[in-house]
Design a protein around this motif. Structure first.
Motif: not given
Lengths: 216, 658, 496, 297
Positions: A173, C183, C187, C196
């Motif tokens: 993130q 997420a 990844r 994302n």
């Protein structure tokens, strides 16, 4: 080395969970949750450095120590003092039962979660399992405690689970999202505390028993 | 044919909307709506009858921007046939309705919804696509629901509206199932594709059952009749006339339409139809006999007549299933004709009942009496309707029952095996019993309400209804007599729709229909002439004096109007004999002194146990089942969180462990 | 694309300036006009978006963080229409409140600011392409609306707020875990920098770890489902609805429910594609949707409180939409259509019931009677809106429910079909009964003063009835096309 | 055709009062009295037709019209029955429905003319009449179905005017209910007692309490025509092929007289049961008419 440290942190997290489950005093619970917050904030430091920028990690760690370890416990302590509830809590389930439940959940999540076919993604399966155990324990605390402050602490445990998971399994993130998450948590706690103050003003206690009138 | 129908529909809605817009000038608004409604319907009717002979099936298709939907409408003889009573009743009821509301004004949208109801029924008749059909069907239910609750300030009306709309909705659920089953083979929702590939037996049975139940809630045969005796008394009389007269027939239309999707019929469908029809007829009329409210009585009588129609349909289906074209022909002819006839006389009776209620302020049979002298026109027309509904000669009810009888007789006499004769005998017996009981019920209704002296209500100031209302009723009664006396002129209108249903096998025998009609007509005309002759002779040679006296009280010197027979006492033998079906309740109020001083009173009432035991029981059952889960919202926030945890764990176990 | 960025900056500016202006305004009237303008401008701009979309197809902006496609524009438009209507209605509502008790300027200012912030956050939720950003904005709406509930404190509203906070926070926490898991799945893929985002995930959906995605979807469905009011996580909703301070607020939450469901719609195709359309994710939605319908049917018959009744009705409709999503195919289209129908009927029902509650000063349905006599316009609006909600044809709710049962039947889910019918019938029975009594039962007292309805409110009433009626009978073909392409996004995702 | 009609009409009008006389004579014989003459009814009718009328002020036009309608309908129904083989004036599928529904129309007007007076006695009679006739009709119809099946035709008048009779067991099973219904429809013992006046157990007589003069004459005449009609049907069922079989109606009248003499009037509550058992017999006959147990051809 790194791995052992991670396991140690996970164990400490689980222990603090058990501690929270077994403690009856608000003050002790707040200390426990502060300790857990600090532990969590260390987690970003173990991230593999190639995937994230080091500055981001430091900012994140500092911020989360500040929020989870200092600001929120402080705030909670203030409100506890304000509403003067240090008395024994009367949970729906006894403390010893809660502790046994916590142990069972921790064991169960190590067993089940560790077997899931995507565990190779996390930096440490141990960590992820601890996260899920925290999640369930947090919900358990919310469900079984009568005192609102204890419920808030349960919620914090629950939120910490998300944080652990976020660090251990998905670290891609952007920073602003992570900060947003932290700020959201802060705001949520703040508004909960405000609510607690209101409730205390209104009912002169902070038991959930007086909050069961809307029930159909 | 279709374009005039479109124009008709559009103008119906438009005039309704205009009348709502002119609501401030209430007089103008209602006359405008009612009269234009009637004129439009009449023009349409004349046009339709004019074109009937040269008519060919018409279809109109265009894309319609709704998923699964196509704007697909069409007219065939079946739809055309149903339009005739619809248009007649629409005209008569709107003319009548223009004067019906006496003290309070009708609602602003009353005439709008009236027009919408007529338009909705018309749309039901021409829809050839499931989506269009369902929408039209719902428009019909919806507008009639709004009309039923016109006087919703009354508790009973709200309850009636509630039950009506609920049953309509449940019916829709069944209908959807039936149509989905129909459409699942065809892969399309257009009617024309249904049944192109013949259905398997099991599937067609399912379709039939669901369609029967779904349309049954509208048609109102037993056990789906619960709304009828509530909604009809609740609605304004011209609306109940329209609803009972033609709206419930839309259920029959639906059943016929679904039947037409099948190439072959199952035997048990016919048997089931006859059994439902017979029980509906007998139970319906028994309930009717026990009623104390004019419109409730009429409503139960509608249940009876729907039963008679179903007997006819059942015979028709049986005739086709077993390849007796004559039985099929008579059965379908009788059913179709009875649809028209029931529409006419039931419309007339409801309008008549409305007149009584409007002029006296009560619909309670036991408190009325002697109205014939005060309202001669309403009384005579009501008498005509009563004779017609009892299925007696000179009026139309007889002709259609005769055809159904003919079907049953042919089946009973000509068929081999033992099931068919038994079913046909059952039909004959049910028809005979309902006929007799209907006569009992309507002599009671007419005799108690219009004859003798008034029992409780003060009718000294009652007068006959305004001429517009009379006009509506006279219009209907003309058809009653015309069909009753000159049935052979009407039969050509039935032949073609009948052939659609019974198949071409019946066409060689079709002459028999008008043959019977002619013979009956000749006899009846002769009989009428005989009556007139005897009556005139009696008048001409009237040398004798006629003295007016009081009714002979068998020696009792002070006869009072309360000594007359009441509807309770009149119906008592029947209600007590059929106690098994009716569950009649008797209330005797007496004081057990040696010298009674207080007045005694007796009253028997018939409770509809289908409503109280079955329907309400069902609603309560649902509620009881649901209430098993009411602990859920316990009010404790912690437990709520627990629920969330539980659902997570349940989903996890469901998806990953199991 | 620059024009789009320009436009969106304008929107942000509008909102922020709105919030700022509210800080300095001192007059109550102008304080409640400001949010009205901002939502009006946004609604108009969303049409501009739609036009742009037609020209160029779906596109991203602000560095892949935001996405414009048919699905999001559809929701943006709906949400802003509701806000616009709410803004219009609010003028009248507050004017009446003002007559009765002098609320302070502070009150209005806080309300106006919170409202605009809330609206902005919802816009972010819907337009965001970043799964994390979506979550952050969703969480923000929870907090903002909690502030809205807190503004009026009595014991019950405190209780409601506490439950709302606790349950929704836990829910949103679960949604966070789900987001993280997604997420994580992203990844793993080599093109990790876009993973994302929804658009990135759509693109590589078939390469994602199926077990992980399903695991994540459980959390996402439950987590966002809590915000959407799906059973058994719906428990906060009736309490919050019934204790919300203004009748405007339920509309907000109605929108919030829709936005939360929108997020689930975003995730659904990704999860399904990663599992090779196995239907596992859909079956989860079917279960949750059915439970919602069931619990609505369980609790509606015993309600006495009008707002709670409407809350359960909201749960029912959210459940219906979810069932549609769970069915897929025609069901998806129907679900999207039902979103619109639900929101527009919500406008009608909440405003009319709000007016009724304001007039009768109670929300106990047993004490409300004769509405039609006392306030003919709002009374008829209320009556019609309830009829719409319980699925009476020819209104559009009937149409969308029809499509959903059709989809269920075509997929051979006869049990679901039957239970759906039973549930809606049970709700139909009780809601109709309540409404008939409220609207038509003779009232105890009639103060004789004729009802005054503002022209603007008349426009809302007639407009929404007209829309519901029109769309029940005929969808404009362009709209249908639009809806179909939006449904295609839920079915298969989009490739940009 | 025309001649047939005239003969039938004349026979119905002329012979029907005689039946009443025969019955009364038989009853008198059994009770050891001399009794009134065979032609007493003719005298009564003549006297009534001459008399002035008294009419209740409560009544309406219905009361005035009813005697005419009752008389005409009953007469028309009687005329439909072929008096000798092949003289049926009209025949079509279900013609008996017309016949019995004409009687039904007559009954309808009889009932409402009774209710028209507002008298509780007449109301009582009307109520019973309505009920019992409703019970009687299905019985008759089932019997007729049996007869139609035996004759293989769908027209009742054809069956009556046709040739062959069938199995005598089935015919008697069809005739017995007919006979019972005849007693019920014509207000005979054990259903009703035509000789009592003003007893609470009465049905037919009590309904015409307020009729007088010509009205009463037509009502009474109609009642006797109805008796004629039923006995003629029974005769033609039993002996379809004979020309002069109509004379057997007098035998039927004697039998009625005998029955009335030896049986007591039953209580009102038992009447439905009696009719019900008649229905069971009728159904048995019908069942035998198509069951494979019986082979009669």
């Amino acid at each position: 080395m790194q791995n052992n440290l991670l396991i140690l942190i996970s164990l400490l997290i689980i222990l603090s969970n058990i501690f929270l489950l077994g403690s009856s005093r608000t003050g002790a619970m707040i200390r426990g949750i502060a300790f857990q917050g600090v532990l969590l904030s260390l987690l970003p430091l173990f991230l593999p450095s190639e995937s994230v920028r080091i500055l981001d990690i430091i900012i994140l760690a500092v911020l989360s120590i500040a929020i989870k370890g200092v600001i929120i416990p402080h705030y909670l302590r203030k409100v506890t003092r304000n509403i003067r509830t240090k008395k024994e809590l009367h949970p729906y389930l006894g403390y010893s039962v809660s502790v046994i439940f916590g142990l069972l959940v921790s064991y169960g999540s190590f067993y089940f979660i560790g077997k899931l076919p995507f565990m190779y993604l996390s930096i440490s399966p141990f960590n992820t399992s601890a996260a899920f155990a925290s999640m369930i324990i947090g919900m358990f605390i919310i469900a079984t405690r009568r005192n609102i402050i204890a419920q808030i602490i349960g919620y914090l445990v629950f939120e910490n689970a998300g944080f652990i998971l976020g660090i251990s399994i998905a670290s891609s993130q952007p920073l602003f999202i992570e900060i947003g998450i932290l700020l959201d948590l802060l705001a949520g706690i703040v508004i909960m505390v405000v609510a607690v103050n209101h409730i205390h003003l209104y009912f002169d206690n902070v038991n959930t028993d007086s909050l069961e009138r809307l029930n159909k | 044919m279709l374009y005039p129908i479109f124009i008709y529909l559009a103008s119906l809605v438009l005039t309704g909307a205009l009348s709502a817009a002119f609501y401030r000038n209430h007089r103008f608004s209602k006359y405008f709506a009612a009269v234009s409604n009637a004129i439009l319907s009449l023009i349409m009717l004349v046009f339709l009858i004019n074109r009937f002979d040269s008519f060919h099936d018409e279809v109109f298709k265009t894309i319609w921007s709704l998923p699964m939907a196509e704007f697909h409408v069409g007219v065939d003889f079946l739809s055309l046939f149903f339009m005739i009573p619809l248009l007649i009743l629409a005209a008569a009821c709107s003319i009548y309705g223009s004067e019906y509301f006496k003290e309070h004004r009708s609602g602003r949208f009353h005439w709008f919804f009236y027009g919408l109801l007529v338009a909705g029924m018309m749309m039901v008749l021409i829809s050839r696509n499931v989506v269009l059909f369902m929408i039209s069907w719902e428009i019909m239910s919806f507008s009639s629901f709004l009309l039923v609750i016109s006087e919703a300030q009354k508790e009973s009306v709200r309850r009636a509206g509630w039950i009506y709309f609920v049953t309509a909705h449940v019916g829709t659920a069944f209908l959807l199932t039936a149509f989905f089953l129909l459409g699942s083979g065809a892969g399309s929702f257009n009617f024309e594709l249904f049944g192109l590939v013949p259905f398997e037996v099991a599937k067609s049975n399912l379709i039939f059952i669901f369609a029967l139940a779904g349309f049954g809630f509208k048609a109102g045969f037993i056990p789906f009749h619960v709304w009828l005796p509530l909604a009809h008394p609740a609605a304004p009389s011209h609306v109940s006339g329209l609803m009972s007269g033609i709206m419930i027939k839309m259920g029959i239309y639906g059943i016929l339409r679904v039947l037409m999707f099948f190439t072959s019929y199952q035997t048990w469908w016919g048997i089931l139809l006859v059994i439902i029809g017979a029980s509906s007829g007998i139970i319906g009329i028994l309930f009717a006999v026990g009623q104390h409210d004019i419109k409730r009585l009429l409503a139960y009588c509608s249940v009876e007549n729907i039963g008679i129609i179903l007997i006819g349909l059942g015979l028709g289906v049986l005739g086709r299933a077993w390849d007796y074209p004559l039985v099929s022909m008579f059965g379908f002819t009788g059913a179709l004709l009875h649809i028209v006839n029931h529409a006419l006389f039931k419309g007339l009776l409801f309008l008549g009942a409305g007149s009584v209620i409007r002029q006296t302020g009560t619909g309670e049979i036991d408190s009325l009496g002697g109205l014939f002298k005060k309202m001669p026109m309403t009384g005579s027309l009501f008498l005509a309707g009563s004779i017609a509904v009892s299925g007696l000669p000179f009026f139309n009810g007889f002709i259609s029952e005769l055809f159904i009888y003919a079907g049953a007789i042919t089946g009973a006499v000509a068929s081999a095996g033992s099931i068919m004769p038994m079913v046909c005998a059952l039909a004959v017996m049910a028809l005979a019993l309902t006929g007799g009981l209907a006569a009992a019920g309507f002599t009671k209704l007419f005799g108690i309400v219009f004859q003798g002296n008034s029992r409780k209500t003060d009718i000294s100031s009652a007068v006959d209804v305004p001429s517009m209302m009379k006009l509506g009723m006279i219009f209907l009664s003309v058809f009653l007599v015309f069909i009753g006396m000159m049935s052979f002129l009407v039969i050509p209108f039935i032949e073609k729709p009948m052939l659609l249903l019974s198949g071409e096998a019946a066409s060689p025998f079709i002459y028999q229909l008008s043959d019977i009609g002619e013979k009956v007509s000749i006899l009846l005309v002769a009989l009428l002439i005989l009556m007139i002759i005897i009556f005139t002779v009696g008048k001409i040679f009237r040398r004798k004096t006629v003295t007016d006296v009081e009714t002979w009280g068998c020696g009792y010197t002070k006869p009072a109007s309360s000594m007359q027979y009441t509807s309770s006492s009149y119906a008592e033998p029947i209600t007590s004999q059929f106690g098994l079906v009716l569950a009649a309740r008797k209330e005797l109020q007496s004081d057990n002194e040696i010298f009674p001083v207080k007045p005694w009173s007796f009253r028997s009432s018939v409770e509809d146990w289908f409503l109280s035991r079955v329907f309400i029981w069902f609603v309560k059952l649902i509620d009881r089942i649901l209430s098993l889960l009411r602990w859920f919202q316990c009010g404790r926030a912690g437990v709520y969180v627990l629920y969330i945890g539980c659902i997570i764990i349940i989903l996890f176990i469901w998806k990953f462990v199991l | 694309m620059t024009s789009i960025q320009f436009i969106s900056i304008i929107i942000v500016i509008v909102f922020f300036s709105g919030i700022l202006i509210s800080l300095f305004l001192r007059e109550q009237k102008s304080l409640i006009v400001v949010p009205l303008w901002s939502s009006a401008i946004t609604a108009m701009l969303s049409i501009f978006f739609a036009v742009e979309l037609n020209k160029s197809g779906p596109f991203l902006f602000f560095g892949n963080n935001f996405i414009v496609d048919q699905l999001s524009i559809y929701h943006v438009f709906l949400v802003n229409i509701v806000f616009l209507a709410a803004g219009i209605y609010m003028q009248d509502y507050f004017a009446k409140v003002e007559e009765k008790k002098g609320a302070s300027v502070f009150h209005y200012r806080r309300f106006s600011m919170l409202w605009q912030a809330f609206q902005l956050m919802l816009l972010v939720v819907i337009l965001s392409n970043n799964i994390g950003l979506t979550w952050v904005a969703m969480e923000a709406t929870t907090i903002l609306s909690a502030f809205l509930i807190i503004s009026e404190s009595n014991s019950l509203s405190l209780e409601a707020m506490w439950k709302y906070l606790l349950v929704c926070s836990v829910g949103i926490g679960l949604a966070f875990i789900g987001t993280i898991l997604v997420a994580a799945a992203g990844r793993e893929h080599e093109a990790a920098e876009h993973m994302n985002t929804f658009s990135g995930l759509y693109e590589h959906a078939s390469n994602l770890n199926p077990a992980l995605m399903l695991f994540a979807f459980i959390f996402i469905a439950v987590g966002y489902g809590t915000k959407a009011g799906l059973a058994p996580m719906h428990t906060w909703l009736p309490d919050a609805y019934s204790q919300a301070p203004t009748p405007v607020f339920p509309v907000f939450s109605g929108v919030m429910l829709n936005a939360a469901l929108f997020v689930i719609m975003r995730y659904l195709p990704i999860v399904e594609a990663s599992m090779g359309e196995s239907g596992d994710a859909r079956s989860i939605l079917l279960l949750l949707g059915f439970l919602s319908l069931l619990f609505a049917a369980v609790f509606i018959p015993i309600q006495h409180d009008l707002k709670r009744l409407l809350a359960y009705s909201s749960i029912e409709h959210i459940g219906i939409i979810t069932i549609g999503l769970g069915l897929g195919g025609l069901g998806t289209l129907a679900a999207l259509f039902h979103c619109m129908n639900n929101l527009i009927s919500k406008i009608l029902v909440f405003f009319s019931s709000g007016s009724i509650i304001q007039e009768y000063k109670t929300d106990d349905m047993r004490k409300i009677s004769g509405v039609m006599k006392r306030m003919p316009v709002w009374g008829s609006a209320f009556f019609v809106s309830v009829l719409v909600l319980i699925g009476v044809a020819p209104f559009s709710v009937f149409m969308s429910e029809f499509m959903i049962v059709r989809a269920a039947f075509r997929q051979g889910r006869y049990l679901l079909f039957g239970l759906f019918m039973l549930g809606t019938i049970a709700i139909f029975i009780s809601m109709l009964k309540y409404t008939l009594d409220m609207v038509f039962k003779p009232g105890l007292e009639d103060d004789g003063s004729p009802e005054k309805v503002r022209l603007s409110n008349m426009i809302i009433i007639i407009g929404s009835i007209a829309v519901l009626l029109t769309f029940g009978l005929w969808m404009p073909p362009q709209f249908l096309d639009f809806l179909e392409s939006a449904a295609a996004i839920i079915e298969t995702g989009i490739k940009i | 055709m025309i001649i047939n009609i005239i003969i039938s009409t004349a026979a119905a009008l002329v012979f029907s009062p005689l039946l009443i006389g025969i019955i009364n004579k038989t009853k008198a014989f059994f009770s050891g009295r001399r009794g009134s003459p065979f032609f007493q009814m003719y005298f009564d009718l003549y006297r009534l037709l001459k008399k002035d009328a008294v009419r209740s002020g409560t009544t309406t036009i219905v009361f005035i019209l009813a005697p005419v309608i009752v008389f005409c309908c009953t007469l028309a129904a009687a005329v439909l029955i072929p008096i000798s083989p092949g003289t049926g004036i009209i025949s079509f599928t279900g013609d008996f429905v017309l016949l019995f529904y004409l009687l039904g129309l007559a009954r309808f007007f009889l009932i409402i003319s009774a209710l028209d007076t507002g008298s509780s006695f007449e109301g009582m009679g009307a109520s019973r009449e309505a009920f019992f006739s409703a019970m009687a009709e299905p019985v008759v119809f089932i019997s007729i179905l049996t007869i139609l099946r035996l004759n293989g035709t769908t027209s009742f008048t054809d069956a009556l005017g046709g040739g062959g009779a069938g199995n005598w067991i089935i015919i008697s099973l069809a005739t017995v209910p007919f006979f019972i219904v005849m007693l019920a429809e014509n207000a005979r013992i054990p259903f009703d007692d035509p000789n009592t006046h003003l007893e609470l157990t009465m049905i037919h007589e009590v309904m015409i309490l307020d009729n007088s003069g010509r009205g009463l004459a037509l009502m009474e005449w109609a009642a006797s025509i109805k008796l004629w009609l039923f006995s003629l049907i029974i005769v033609r069922i039993i002996l379809p092929g004979s020309v002069l079989s109509f004379l057997l109606t007098f035998v039927i009248a004697v039998i009625i007289g005998i029955v009335e003499s030896v049986i007591a009037r039953t209580t009102l509550l038992k009447i439905p049961q009696l009719l019900f058992s008649a229905g069971i017999i009728a159904f048995l006959g019908f069942f035998l008419s198509f069951s494979k147990i019986f082979v009669w051809s």
